[in-house]
Design a protein around this motif. Structure first.
Motif, PDB file in Angstrom:
ATOM      1  N   GLU A 109      -4.645  -9.790   4.988  1.00  0.00           N
ATOM      2  CA  GLU A 109      -4.956  -8.643   5.682  1.00  0.00           C
ATOM      3  C   GLU A 109      -5.269  -7.553   4.389  1.00  0.00           C
ATOM      4  O   GLU A 109      -6.355  -6.698   4.572  1.00  0.00           O
ATOM      5  CB  GLU A 109      -4.307  -8.219   6.903  1.00  0.00           C
ATOM      6  CG  GLU A 109      -4.966  -6.878   7.591  1.00  0.00           C
ATOM      7  CD  GLU A 109      -4.030  -6.483   8.803  1.00  0.00           C
ATOM      8  OE1 GLU A 109      -3.494  -5.069   8.815  1.00  0.00           O
ATOM      9  OE2 GLU A 109      -3.613  -7.308   9.334  1.00  0.00           O
TER      10      GLU A 109
ATOM     11  N   SER B 241      -8.068  -8.251   2.453  1.00  0.00           N
ATOM     12  CA  SER B 241      -9.492  -8.076   2.771  1.00  0.00           C
ATOM     13  C   SER B 241      -9.781  -6.697   2.919  1.00  0.00           C
ATOM     14  O   SER B 241     -10.968  -6.476   2.775  1.00  0.00           O
ATOM     15  CB  SER B 241      -9.487  -8.932   4.269  1.00  0.00           C
ATOM     16  OG  SER B 241      -8.661  -8.084   5.065  1.00  0.00           O
ATOM     17  N   THR B 242      -8.927  -5.897   3.310  1.00  0.00           N
ATOM     18  CA  THR B 242      -9.197  -4.335   3.280  1.00  0.00           C
ATOM     19  C   THR B 242      -9.488  -3.845   1.926  1.00  0.00           C
ATOM     20  O   THR B 242     -10.390  -2.926   1.594  1.00  0.00           O
ATOM     21  CB  THR B 242      -7.854  -3.599   3.749  1.00  0.00           C
ATOM     22  OG1 THR B 242      -7.525  -4.048   5.036  1.00  0.00           O
ATOM     23  CG2 THR B 242      -8.086  -2.033   3.714  1.00  0.00           C
TER      24      THR B 242
ATOM     25  N   SER C 110     -12.977  -5.242   0.664  1.00  0.00           N
ATOM     26  CA  SER C 110     -14.071  -4.507   1.512  1.00  0.00           C
ATOM     27  C   SER C 110     -14.372  -3.162   1.086  1.00  0.00           C
ATOM     28  O   SER C 110     -15.536  -2.523   0.643  1.00  0.00           O
ATOM     29  CB  SER C 110     -14.065  -4.390   3.049  1.00  0.00           C
ATOM     30  OG  SER C 110     -12.870  -3.732   3.424  1.00  0.00           O
ATOM     31  N   GLN C 111     -13.142  -2.393   1.090  1.00  0.00           N
ATOM     32  CA  GLN C 111     -13.554  -0.831   0.667  1.00  0.00           C
ATOM     33  C   GLN C 111     -13.761  -0.756  -0.983  1.00  0.00           C
ATOM     34  O   GLN C 111     -14.606   0.348  -1.185  1.00  0.00           O
ATOM     35  CB  GLN C 111     -11.956  -0.290   0.705  1.00  0.00           C
ATOM     36  CG  GLN C 111     -11.698  -0.051   2.210  1.00  0.00           C
ATOM     37  CD  GLN C 111     -10.373   0.797   2.628  1.00  0.00           C
ATOM     38  OE1 GLN C 111      -9.895   1.461   1.693  1.00  0.00           O
ATOM     39  NE2 GLN C 111      -9.962   0.732   3.783  1.00  0.00           N
TER      40      GLN C 111
ATOM     41  N   LEU D 278      -6.320   3.334  -2.240  1.00  0.00           N
ATOM     42  CA  LEU D 278      -5.914   2.015  -1.658  1.00  0.00           C
ATOM     43  C   LEU D 278      -4.407   1.861  -2.202  1.00  0.00           C
ATOM     44  O   LEU D 278      -3.615   1.329  -1.456  1.00  0.00           O
ATOM     45  CB  LEU D 278      -6.634   0.792  -2.157  1.00  0.00           C
ATOM     46  CG  LEU D 278      -8.072   0.681  -1.739  1.00  0.00           C
ATOM     47  CD1 LEU D 278      -8.965  -0.439  -2.599  1.00  0.00           C
ATOM     48  CD2 LEU D 278      -8.186   0.078  -0.282  1.00  0.00           C
TER      49      LEU D 278
ATOM     50  N   GLN E 245      -2.374   3.780   0.237  1.00  0.00           N
ATOM     51  CA  GLN E 245      -2.433   3.448   1.345  1.00  0.00           C
ATOM     52  C   GLN E 245      -1.257   2.245   1.540  1.00  0.00           C
ATOM     53  O   GLN E 245      -0.656   1.992   2.412  1.00  0.00           O
ATOM     54  CB  GLN E 245      -3.905   2.825   1.778  1.00  0.00           C
ATOM     55  CG  GLN E 245      -3.984   2.161   3.289  1.00  0.00           C
ATOM     56  CD  GLN E 245      -5.248   1.566   3.466  1.00  0.00           C
ATOM     57  OE1 GLN E 245      -6.419   2.029   2.784  1.00  0.00           O
ATOM     58  NE2 GLN E 245      -5.565   1.067   4.540  1.00  0.00           N
TER      59      GLN E 245
END
Length: 70
Positions: A14, A17-18, A21-22, A35, A38
């Motif tokens: 997960e 993928s984040t 994409s970002q 990121l 985060q």
């Protein structure tokens, strides 16, 4: 040192993928820093993961006059 199937993963699917994409949407250092905050990782760790995935784009260096080097 050999990697085994039981080796811990620093990034979950997960998270990957984040990150993918970002960063693909906005490939700048500010995205890497956001990121890292985060996910509680260092910016170098995020850059290393993006590099391993073949996504990371190195920032273009500029000279003092803001021109791209030859």
């Amino acid at each position: 040192m050999t990697m085994t199937a039981n080796a811990s993963k620093n990034y979950t699917d997960e998270m990957i993928s984040t990150i993918t994409s970002q960063y693909s949407a906005n490939p700048v250092r500010a995205t890497v820093d956001a990121l890292a905050d985060q996910f509680g990782k260092s910016p170098r760790s995020v850059i290393a993961k993006l590099s391993a995935l073949g996504i990371y784009q190195k920032a273009e260096r500029q000279t003092k006059t803001c021109a791209l080097p030859i």
